[in-house]
Motif scaffolding. Structure first.
Motif, PDB file in Angstrom:
ATOM      1  N   ARG A   1      -2.072  10.259  -1.674  1.00  0.00           N
ATOM      2  CA  ARG A   1      -2.764  11.312  -2.790  1.00  0.00           C
ATOM      3  C   ARG A   1      -2.428  12.527  -2.700  1.00  0.00           C
ATOM      4  N   THR A   2      -2.239  13.365  -3.615  1.00  0.00           N
ATOM      5  CA  THR A   2      -2.209  14.722  -3.546  1.00  0.00           C
ATOM      6  C   THR A   2      -2.569  15.379  -4.863  1.00  0.00           C
ATOM      7  N   GLY A   3      -3.042  16.618  -4.742  1.00  0.00           N
ATOM      8  CA  GLY A   3      -3.521  17.548  -5.950  1.00  0.00           C
ATOM      9  C   GLY A   3      -4.718  16.709  -6.304  1.00  0.00           C
ATOM     10  N   GLN A   4      -4.489  16.677  -7.857  1.00  0.00           N
ATOM     11  CA  GLN A   4      -5.574  15.990  -8.631  1.00  0.00           C
ATOM     12  C   GLN A   4      -5.906  14.310  -8.504  1.00  0.00           C
ATOM     13  N   MET A   5      -4.833  13.811  -7.730  1.00  0.00           N
ATOM     14  CA  MET A   5      -4.925  12.455  -7.715  1.00  0.00           C
ATOM     15  C   MET A   5      -6.163  11.722  -7.232  1.00  0.00           C
ATOM     16  N   TYR A   6      -6.496  10.778  -7.523  1.00  0.00           N
ATOM     17  CA  TYR A   6      -7.992  10.340  -7.357  1.00  0.00           C
ATOM     18  C   TYR A   6      -7.923   9.680  -5.876  1.00  0.00           C
ATOM     19  N   ASN A   7      -9.071   9.880  -5.160  1.00  0.00           N
ATOM     20  CA  ASN A   7      -9.250   9.272  -3.934  1.00  0.00           C
ATOM     21  C   ASN A   7     -10.077   7.873  -4.075  1.00  0.00           C
ATOM     22  N   SER A   8      -9.095   7.164  -4.351  1.00  0.00           N
ATOM     23  CA  SER A   8      -9.490   5.688  -4.807  1.00  0.00           C
ATOM     24  C   SER A   8      -9.996   5.015  -3.381  1.00  0.00           C
ATOM     25  N   GLY A   9     -11.181   4.152  -3.738  1.00  0.00           N
ATOM     26  CA  GLY A   9     -11.778   3.381  -2.531  1.00  0.00           C
ATOM     27  C   GLY A   9     -11.205   1.815  -2.614  1.00  0.00           C
ATOM     28  N   TYR A  10     -10.339   1.683  -3.637  1.00  0.00           N
ATOM     29  CA  TYR A  10     -10.021   0.371  -3.791  1.00  0.00           C
ATOM     30  C   TYR A  10      -8.887  -0.301  -2.689  1.00  0.00           C
ATOM     31  N   PRO A  11      -8.013   0.298  -2.169  1.00  0.00           N
ATOM     32  CA  PRO A  11      -7.250  -0.285  -1.110  1.00  0.00           C
ATOM     33  C   PRO A  11      -8.214  -0.146   0.227  1.00  0.00           C
ATOM     34  N   PHE A  12      -9.152   0.750   0.498  1.00  0.00           N
ATOM     35  CA  PHE A  12      -9.961   0.530   1.396  1.00  0.00           C
ATOM     36  C   PHE A  12     -10.927  -0.787   1.390  1.00  0.00           C
ATOM     37  N   ALA A  13     -11.464  -0.987   0.406  1.00  0.00           N
ATOM     38  CA  ALA A  13     -12.098  -2.195   0.335  1.00  0.00           C
ATOM     39  C   ALA A  13     -11.286  -3.412   0.532  1.00  0.00           C
ATOM     40  N   ALA A  14     -10.162  -3.387   0.014  1.00  0.00           N
ATOM     41  CA  ALA A  14      -9.153  -4.360   0.297  1.00  0.00           C
ATOM     42  C   ALA A  14      -8.907  -4.698   1.519  1.00  0.00           C
ATOM     43  N   SER A  15      -8.582  -3.367   2.387  1.00  0.00           N
ATOM     44  CA  SER A  15      -8.281  -3.620   3.674  1.00  0.00           C
ATOM     45  C   SER A  15      -9.448  -4.334   4.504  1.00  0.00           C
ATOM     46  N   LYS A  16     -10.793  -4.233   4.128  1.00  0.00           N
ATOM     47  CA  LYS A  16     -11.749  -4.914   4.878  1.00  0.00           C
ATOM     48  C   LYS A  16     -11.836  -6.242   4.892  1.00  0.00           C
ATOM     49  N   ILE A  17     -11.225  -6.777   3.694  1.00  0.00           N
ATOM     50  CA  ILE A  17     -11.566  -8.199   3.494  1.00  0.00           C
ATOM     51  C   ILE A  17     -10.999  -8.959   4.627  1.00  0.00           C
ATOM     52  N   TYR A  18      -9.734  -8.825   5.320  1.00  0.00           N
ATOM     53  CA  TYR A  18      -9.151  -9.365   6.162  1.00  0.00           C
ATOM     54  C   TYR A  18      -8.819  -8.198   7.274  1.00  0.00           C
ATOM     55  N   ASN A  19      -9.622  -7.284   7.542  1.00  0.00           N
ATOM     56  CA  ASN A  19      -9.688  -6.401   8.602  1.00  0.00           C
ATOM     57  C   ASN A  19      -8.218  -5.822   8.958  1.00  0.00           C
ATOM     58  N   ARG A  20      -7.678  -5.418   8.029  1.00  0.00           N
ATOM     59  CA  ARG A  20      -6.376  -4.958   8.269  1.00  0.00           C
ATOM     60  C   ARG A  20      -6.460  -3.274   8.404  1.00  0.00           C
ATOM     61  N   PRO A  21      -5.650  -2.683   8.978  1.00  0.00           N
ATOM     62  CA  PRO A  21      -5.539  -1.300   9.188  1.00  0.00           C
ATOM     63  C   PRO A  21      -5.318  -0.568   7.715  1.00  0.00           C
ATOM     64  N   PHE A  22      -5.989   0.766   7.677  1.00  0.00           N
ATOM     65  CA  PHE A  22      -6.026   1.189   6.533  1.00  0.00           C
ATOM     66  C   PHE A  22      -5.853   2.904   6.919  1.00  0.00           C
ATOM     67  N   GLU A  23      -5.008   3.450   5.980  1.00  0.00           N
ATOM     68  CA  GLU A  23      -4.559   4.577   6.335  1.00  0.00           C
ATOM     69  C   GLU A  23      -4.585   5.695   4.912  1.00  0.00           C
ATOM     70  N   LYS A  24      -5.139   6.943   5.080  1.00  0.00           N
ATOM     71  CA  LYS A  24      -4.996   7.483   3.691  1.00  0.00           C
ATOM     72  C   LYS A  24      -4.058   8.841   4.315  1.00  0.00           C
ATOM     73  N   ILE A  25      -2.993   8.933   3.184  1.00  0.00           N
ATOM     74  CA  ILE A  25      -2.084  10.013   3.463  1.00  0.00           C
ATOM     75  C   ILE A  25      -2.309  10.981   2.453  1.00  0.00           C
ATOM     76  N   GLU A  26      -2.694  12.377   2.706  1.00  0.00           N
ATOM     77  CA  GLU A  26      -2.924  13.258   1.849  1.00  0.00           C
ATOM     78  C   GLU A  26      -1.684  14.308   2.320  1.00  0.00           C
ATOM     79  N   PHE A  27      -1.071  14.647   1.165  1.00  0.00           N
ATOM     80  CA  PHE A  27       0.456  15.551   1.139  1.00  0.00           C
ATOM     81  C   PHE A  27       0.206  16.775   0.099  1.00  0.00           C
ATOM     82  N   GLN A  28       0.922  17.670   0.475  1.00  0.00           N
ATOM     83  CA  GLN A  28       0.932  18.732  -0.331  1.00  0.00           C
ATOM     84  C   GLN A  28       1.779  18.405  -1.615  1.00  0.00           C
ATOM     85  N   GLN A  29       1.324  19.059  -2.684  1.00  0.00           N
ATOM     86  CA  GLN A  29       2.216  18.863  -3.797  1.00  0.00           C
ATOM     87  C   GLN A  29       3.247  19.751  -3.935  1.00  0.00           C
TER      88      GLN A  29
END
Length: 179
Positions: A151-179
């Motif tokens: 995500r960058t700028g006004q993009m939404y900080n979605s919890g959807y992929p984080f919740a999915a990562s928890k189902i099978y305990n997969r590593p999750f990372e959020k990448i925030e970058f400059q627009q």
């Protein structure tokens, strides 16, 4: 669900939810296509690219030039991940069909076929077919080797992929970058 994002989330989720036979068959088909070891990326634009009927309008409209720049910046992030994981397929999930079309031009990207819908949206058609991609995306994100939210700028900080990562305990990372 948000109150149990700890060690027992996977156990509880898998006790409570099981894909229907039809959805499970679709999951298995996508796993065959993607293979093992793929990574997942999620991009939530919230109609910033003016191509998704969002249930809530969070931001004003971007100009065409700003939309093009936003797409380019996100594609650059996909390229950086591809450089980090050479030889791995990258599953791309997004609420923007415009972005999905742009990402699909990259030979290492895979996008699950189907129409992009929002689970909160009203749909007057066959509900299973309308929402299958949403559930299929969720379970395929959950099966990835590593899961990213970009995500960058006004993009939404979605919890959807984080919740999915928890189902099978997969590593999750959020990448925030400059627009």
């Amino acid at each position: 669900a948000i109150f149990s994002y700890n060690d027992d989330y996977s156990t509880l989720f898998n006790e409570l939810f099981k894909p229907s036979p039809k959805l499970q068959a679709s999951i298995e088909k996508q796993k065959e296509i993607l293979g093992v070891g793929y990574i997942s990326t999620s991009f939530r634009f919230m109609n910033l690219l003016n191509d998704f009927n969002e249930t809530v309008e969070l931001h004003g409209k971007l100009t065409q030039e700003e939309r093009n720049e936003l797409i380019v910046k996100n594609i650059e992030q996909l390229q950086l991940l591809h450089d980090k994981y050479p030889g791995k397929r990258i599953l791309v999930n997004s609420d923007s069909t415009t972005f999905l079309r742009a990402a699909a031009e990259l030979d290492y990207v895979y996008i699950i076929p189907g129409n992009v819908t929002h689970i909160d949206g009203k749909n007057d058609t066959d509900e299973y077919n309308a929402y299958e991609k949403t559930f299929l995306d969720f379970f395929m994100i959950a099966n990835a080797k590593k899961i990213y939210l970009l995500r960058t700028g006004q993009m939404y900080n979605s919890g959807y992929p984080f919740a999915a990562s928890k189902i099978y305990n997969r590593p999750f990372e959020k990448i925030e970058f400059q627009q």
